[in-house]
Design an enzyme around this catalytic site. Sequence first.
Site, PDB file in Angstrom:
ATOM      1  N   HIS A 170       0.841  -1.200   0.000  1.00 14.47           N
ATOM      2  CA  HIS A 170       0.000   0.000   0.000  1.00 14.47           C
ATOM      3  C   HIS A 170       0.872   1.244   0.000  1.00 14.47           C
ATOM      4  CE1 HIS A 170       0.554  -1.478   4.134  1.00 14.47           C
ATOM      5  NE2 HIS A 170       0.613  -0.203   4.516  1.00 14.47           N
ATOM      6  N   HIS A 183       0.801   5.079   1.258  1.00 14.63           N
ATOM      7  CA  HIS A 183       0.104   6.072   2.078  1.00 14.63           C
ATOM      8  C   HIS A 183       0.180   7.422   1.365  1.00 14.63           C
ATOM      9  CE1 HIS A 183       0.178   3.806   6.038  1.00 14.63           C
ATOM     10  NE2 HIS A 183       1.152   3.194   5.421  1.00 14.63           N
TER      11      HIS A 183
END
Length: 113
Positions: free
Chosen positions: A99, A101
């Site tokens: 992922h 951010h």
Amino acid sequence: MAETLFSKIVRGEIPCDKVYEDDTSLAFRDINPQAPTHILVIPKQDIEDVSKVEEDSGLMDHLMAVATKIARDEGIDEGGYRLVINKGANGGQSVDHLHIHILGGRQMIWPPG
Ligand code: 5GP
């Protein structure tokens, strides 16, 4: 790789505050925001971390393009923002699904903690 809760978010089994979706990626607001804008951009495919991305797949290009588009749409482009990818224990990765951010809406400090 073992499934994580992000796989369940991709399948809609766990709800999320979605901000963007396409065939290969999903973006949603972090449940524990560390900035006024804190969004996670993930591949729909189960990929453990940034080191597991297939070379020349174009996936990281795509995720970065999605992240910068979201930042524009969220109105944080002009003021600036930070993109972070944590990898492994020392990197502070707590969910083993790649992922990015997106953090914005406040002044970031350097070095990071
Ligand atoms: P990491 O520490 O792995 O880089 O980031 C994982 C992020 O996922 C954390 O910022 C954490 O707050 C967020 N997170 C963990 N569980 C959930 C969840 O169920 N929903 C959402 N939206 N974010 C989550």
